[in-house]
Structure formats: C-alpha cells, structure tokens
Write a protein that holds these residues in place. Sequence first.
Motif, PDB file in Angstrom:
ATOM      1  N   ALA A   9      13.057   5.648   9.626  1.00  0.00           N
ATOM      2  CA  ALA A   9      13.010   4.748   8.622  1.00  0.00           C
ATOM      3  C   ALA A   9      12.806   3.485   8.631  1.00  0.00           C
ATOM      4  O   ALA A   9      12.142   2.688   8.085  1.00  0.00           O
ATOM      5  CB  ALA A   9      14.057   5.098   7.569  1.00  0.00           C
ATOM      6  N   ASP A  10      13.605   2.928   9.678  1.00  0.00           N
ATOM      7  CA  ASP A  10      13.283   1.410  10.039  1.00  0.00           C
ATOM      8  C   ASP A  10      11.907   0.991  10.337  1.00  0.00           C
ATOM      9  O   ASP A  10      11.305  -0.193  10.153  1.00  0.00           O
ATOM     10  CB  ASP A  10      14.327   0.992  10.857  1.00  0.00           C
ATOM     11  CG  ASP A  10      15.695   0.947  10.481  1.00  0.00           C
ATOM     12  OD1 ASP A  10      15.926   0.919   9.425  1.00  0.00           O
ATOM     13  OD2 ASP A  10      16.513   1.116  11.617  1.00  0.00           O
ATOM     14  N   ASP A  11      11.180   2.023  11.141  1.00  0.00           N
ATOM     15  CA  ASP A  11       9.838   1.904  11.772  1.00  0.00           C
ATOM     16  C   ASP A  11       9.120   1.704  10.518  1.00  0.00           C
ATOM     17  O   ASP A  11       8.006   0.968  10.531  1.00  0.00           O
ATOM     18  CB  ASP A  11       9.741   3.027  12.703  1.00  0.00           C
ATOM     19  CG  ASP A  11      10.213   3.002  13.830  1.00  0.00           C
ATOM     20  OD1 ASP A  11      10.804   2.034  14.383  1.00  0.00           O
ATOM     21  OD2 ASP A  11      10.384   4.003  14.738  1.00  0.00           O
ATOM     22  N   ILE A  12       9.218   2.745   9.569  1.00  0.00           N
ATOM     23  CA  ILE A  12       8.343   2.820   8.615  1.00  0.00           C
ATOM     24  C   ILE A  12       8.554   1.587   7.642  1.00  0.00           C
ATOM     25  O   ILE A  12       7.427   0.747   7.109  1.00  0.00           O
ATOM     26  CB  ILE A  12       8.635   3.992   7.583  1.00  0.00           C
ATOM     27  CG1 ILE A  12       8.125   5.244   8.286  1.00  0.00           C
ATOM     28  CG2 ILE A  12       7.852   3.996   6.450  1.00  0.00           C
ATOM     29  CD1 ILE A  12       8.504   6.666   7.832  1.00  0.00           C
ATOM     30  N   ALA A  18       5.016  -5.576   7.392  1.00  0.00           N
ATOM     31  CA  ALA A  18       4.027  -6.121   8.152  1.00  0.00           C
ATOM     32  C   ALA A  18       2.711  -5.876   7.229  1.00  0.00           C
ATOM     33  O   ALA A  18       1.981  -6.989   7.343  1.00  0.00           O
ATOM     34  CB  ALA A  18       3.562  -5.315   9.576  1.00  0.00           C
ATOM     35  N   ILE A  19       2.305  -4.812   6.656  1.00  0.00           N
ATOM     36  CA  ILE A  19       1.324  -4.638   5.750  1.00  0.00           C
ATOM     37  C   ILE A  19       1.416  -5.582   4.689  1.00  0.00           C
ATOM     38  O   ILE A  19       0.427  -6.250   4.252  1.00  0.00           O
ATOM     39  CB  ILE A  19       1.220  -3.148   5.370  1.00  0.00           C
ATOM     40  CG1 ILE A  19       0.837  -2.559   6.446  1.00  0.00           C
ATOM     41  CG2 ILE A  19       0.462  -2.995   4.072  1.00  0.00           C
ATOM     42  CD1 ILE A  19       1.141  -0.996   6.258  1.00  0.00           C
ATOM     43  N   ARG A  22       0.569  -9.124   5.623  1.00  0.00           N
ATOM     44  CA  ARG A  22      -0.910  -9.275   5.687  1.00  0.00           C
ATOM     45  C   ARG A  22      -1.534  -9.363   4.368  1.00  0.00           C
ATOM     46  O   ARG A  22      -2.559 -10.032   4.242  1.00  0.00           O
ATOM     47  CB  ARG A  22      -1.563  -7.968   6.682  1.00  0.00           C
ATOM     48  CG  ARG A  22      -1.079  -8.299   8.241  1.00  0.00           C
ATOM     49  CD  ARG A  22      -1.992  -7.227   8.892  1.00  0.00           C
ATOM     50  NE  ARG A  22      -2.101  -5.866   8.472  1.00  0.00           N
ATOM     51  CZ  ARG A  22      -1.176  -5.021   8.839  1.00  0.00           C
ATOM     52  NH1 ARG A  22      -0.419  -5.054   9.853  1.00  0.00           N
ATOM     53  NH2 ARG A  22      -1.318  -3.787   8.619  1.00  0.00           N
ATOM     54  N   MET A  23      -1.207  -8.472   3.563  1.00  0.00           N
ATOM     55  CA  MET A  23      -1.464  -8.676   2.095  1.00  0.00           C
ATOM     56  C   MET A  23      -1.387 -10.068   1.570  1.00  0.00           C
ATOM     57  O   MET A  23      -2.210 -10.702   0.963  1.00  0.00           O
ATOM     58  CB  MET A  23      -1.082  -7.506   1.274  1.00  0.00           C
ATOM     59  CG  MET A  23      -1.623  -6.166   1.778  1.00  0.00           C
ATOM     60  SD  MET A  23      -0.926  -4.853   0.687  1.00  0.00           S
ATOM     61  CE  MET A  23      -0.876  -5.520  -0.904  1.00  0.00           C
ATOM     62  N   ASP A  24      -0.280 -10.541   1.909  1.00  0.00           N
ATOM     63  CA  ASP A  24       0.137 -11.936   1.123  1.00  0.00           C
ATOM     64  C   ASP A  24      -0.720 -13.176   1.659  1.00  0.00           C
ATOM     65  O   ASP A  24      -1.099 -13.843   0.984  1.00  0.00           O
ATOM     66  CB  ASP A  24       1.686 -12.336   1.334  1.00  0.00           C
ATOM     67  CG  ASP A  24       2.453 -11.385   0.481  1.00  0.00           C
ATOM     68  OD1 ASP A  24       2.042 -10.803  -0.519  1.00  0.00           O
ATOM     69  OD2 ASP A  24       3.679 -11.471   0.969  1.00  0.00           O
TER      70      ASP A  24
END
Length: 122
Positions: A9-12, A18-19, A22-24
Amino acid sequence: MTIEHKRTADDIAQEIDAIRQRMDATLDEIELRVRPVAWMREGLGSLSLKDKGRYVVWIATLARRYPVPVLVVGVAAVAIFVLRQRHVHFSKVEKERASLHRLARAVDAAKGAIRSRGSHRH
C-alpha cells in the motif's frame, strides 16, 4: 503471482503522490502559459534573440490582422513597464529615507555618547 500484486500500500501511495506532483507541475506550467503577462514576457524575451526581424514582421502581421488586441497588449505592456519603473523608484526612495533615518539615529546616539563621556570627565 505477478510483480503488480507484490506492491504494498505504501508503494502505491508513493506512486500516486508522484503522479499528483507531476500533474501539479504540468497544471502550473499550463497556467503560466495561458496568462497574458506570460505571453507578453515570452514575446518580449523572444525579441532579444538574434533574428529580431522575423519577430518584428510577425508582430506587424498580427497588428494588421488583429489591431485592437495588439493595441491592448501594447498599452498593457507599456503600463506594466511604467508602473514597474514607478514602483522601483518609490521603493528606492523609501529605502533611502529609511537609511537616512537610521543614520540620523546613529549620529544622535554617537553625539549622546560623546556628551556623556565629556560630562563624566569633568
């Protein structure tokens, strides 16, 4: 069991963060690019390139096709320049006044110290 199933769950959550970052960053860049001030800066910045003639022709073409918007942008650019110059001038005046005030206080303090030393000697 595939590698996808071994993620925690931490990896997700890290991947989602991170996504989002990048979107921000992408949204910030888009917002910057659609602002008229950014357009003017980019346009004025491009005038400093070697091939100025190409940009002058491009601006002249735009002015012939869209005279009112180009006029509005030109007036806005001049207004921004003038207001910025006035702001710089007023901030310099304010800094000079503050410096003079500090200098006057320092001189007064020095005079007081000299007077107090002189009165202790007699």
